[in-house]
Design a protein around this motif. Structure first.
Motif, PDB file in Angstrom:
ATOM      1  N   UNK A   1     -42.811 -68.308 -39.350  1.00  0.00           N
ATOM      2  CA  UNK A   1     -42.461 -67.654 -40.600  1.00  0.00           C
ATOM      3  C   UNK A   1     -40.996 -67.806 -40.941  1.00  0.00           C
ATOM      4  N   UNK A   2     -40.143 -67.753 -39.933  1.00  0.00           N
ATOM      5  CA  UNK A   2     -38.708 -67.927 -40.168  1.00  0.00           C
ATOM      6  C   UNK A   2     -38.372 -69.354 -40.610  1.00  0.00           C
ATOM      7  N   UNK A   3     -39.047 -70.328 -40.035  1.00  0.00           N
ATOM      8  CA  UNK A   3     -38.837 -71.713 -40.476  1.00  0.00           C
ATOM      9  C   UNK A   3     -39.287 -71.904 -41.927  1.00  0.00           C
TER      10      UNK A   3
ATOM     11  N   UNK B   1     -48.091 -72.170 -37.452  1.00  0.00           N
ATOM     12  CA  UNK B   1     -47.744 -71.342 -36.294  1.00  0.00           C
ATOM     13  C   UNK B   1     -48.519 -70.029 -36.256  1.00  0.00           C
ATOM     14  N   UNK B   2     -48.685 -69.372 -37.387  1.00  0.00           N
ATOM     15  CA  UNK B   2     -49.380 -68.084 -37.410  1.00  0.00           C
ATOM     16  C   UNK B   2     -50.824 -68.167 -36.928  1.00  0.00           C
ATOM     17  N   UNK B   3     -51.662 -68.993 -37.559  1.00  0.00           N
ATOM     18  CA  UNK B   3     -53.054 -69.088 -37.105  1.00  0.00           C
ATOM     19  C   UNK B   3     -53.213 -69.633 -35.688  1.00  0.00           C
ATOM     20  N   UNK B   4     -52.373 -70.593 -35.296  1.00  0.00           N
ATOM     21  CA  UNK B   4     -52.470 -71.134 -33.932  1.00  0.00           C
ATOM     22  C   UNK B   4     -52.093 -70.064 -32.911  1.00  0.00           C
ATOM     23  N   UNK B   5     -51.047 -69.300 -33.189  1.00  0.00           N
ATOM     24  CA  UNK B   5     -50.647 -68.216 -32.270  1.00  0.00           C
ATOM     25  C   UNK B   5     -51.747 -67.169 -32.180  1.00  0.00           C
ATOM     26  N   UNK B   6     -52.370 -66.826 -33.306  1.00  0.00           N
ATOM     27  CA  UNK B   6     -53.449 -65.842 -33.286  1.00  0.00           C
ATOM     28  C   UNK B   6     -54.655 -66.360 -32.507  1.00  0.00           C
ATOM     29  N   UNK B   7     -55.022 -67.608 -32.721  1.00  0.00           N
ATOM     30  CA  UNK B   7     -56.175 -68.171 -32.009  1.00  0.00           C
ATOM     31  C   UNK B   7     -55.919 -68.193 -30.501  1.00  0.00           C
ATOM     32  N   UNK B   8     -54.726 -68.602 -30.111  1.00  0.00           N
ATOM     33  CA  UNK B   8     -54.392 -68.616 -28.680  1.00  0.00           C
ATOM     34  C   UNK B   8     -54.356 -67.201 -28.121  1.00  0.00           C
ATOM     35  N   UNK B   9     -53.846 -66.260 -28.897  1.00  0.00           N
ATOM     36  CA  UNK B   9     -53.802 -64.867 -28.461  1.00  0.00           C
ATOM     37  C   UNK B   9     -55.205 -64.304 -28.266  1.00  0.00           C
TER      38      UNK B   9
ATOM     39  N   UNK C   1     -46.134 -65.823 -45.864  1.00  0.00           N
ATOM     40  CA  UNK C   1     -47.158 -64.786 -45.975  1.00  0.00           C
ATOM     41  C   UNK C   1     -48.228 -64.931 -44.892  1.00  0.00           C
ATOM     42  N   UNK C   2     -48.637 -66.152 -44.632  1.00  0.00           N
ATOM     43  CA  UNK C   2     -49.655 -66.388 -43.592  1.00  0.00           C
ATOM     44  C   UNK C   2     -49.106 -66.005 -42.218  1.00  0.00           C
ATOM     45  N   UNK C   3     -47.859 -66.368 -41.946  1.00  0.00           N
ATOM     46  CA  UNK C   3     -47.247 -66.015 -40.665  1.00  0.00           C
ATOM     47  C   UNK C   3     -47.146 -64.503 -40.509  1.00  0.00           C
TER      48      UNK C   3
END
Length: 113
Positions: free
Chosen positions: A57-59, A15-23, A89-91
């Motif tokens: 991150x919560x999951x 979720x973290x990297x995908x959200x950043x890439x889309x952002x 940590x990644x999230x």
């Protein structure tokens, strides 16, 4: 629904990297539109993508709390807990990057070339 109840150890890793890439893609795509319309859409989208990264991150946190929440019984708990901790940590890292990019769009003028 089991993933939401007990968590998913790898959710933050995804979720973290995908959200950043889309952002990042949305930031580059919408600069011209934001310049023309003078509506601060980029910070609003940053909040939406931040929510995606935090949810991942919560999951991962929930999975770590419950001992890994393995969906494959052959995996060891220590491996699942490691993946869950890494996911948290990644999230968190990518959530911070999304916040910084969204804050930058509040400070910098989008019409300057």
């Amino acid at each position: 629904m089991r993933a939401v109840q007990v968590g998913t150890s790898w959710a933050g890793l995804l979720a973290g990297p995908v959200a950043w890439a889309a952002s990042t893609q949305a930031n580059y795509s919408l600069v011209q539109w934001q310049c023309v319309n003078r509506i601060p859409i980029i910070p609003i989208l940053a909040l939406c993508f931040l929510a995606v990264a935090v949810a991942g991150g919560l999951l991962s946190w929930r999975a770590w709390q419950r001992g890994g929440a393995s969906f494959k019984p052959e995996r060891e708990l220590s491996t699942e807990r490691f993946v869950a901790m890494l996911g948290m940590m990644v999230a968190a890292l990518f959530a911070l990057v999304i916040v910084i990019q969204g804050a930058a769009s509040l400070i910098l003028d989008e019409c300057i070339r």
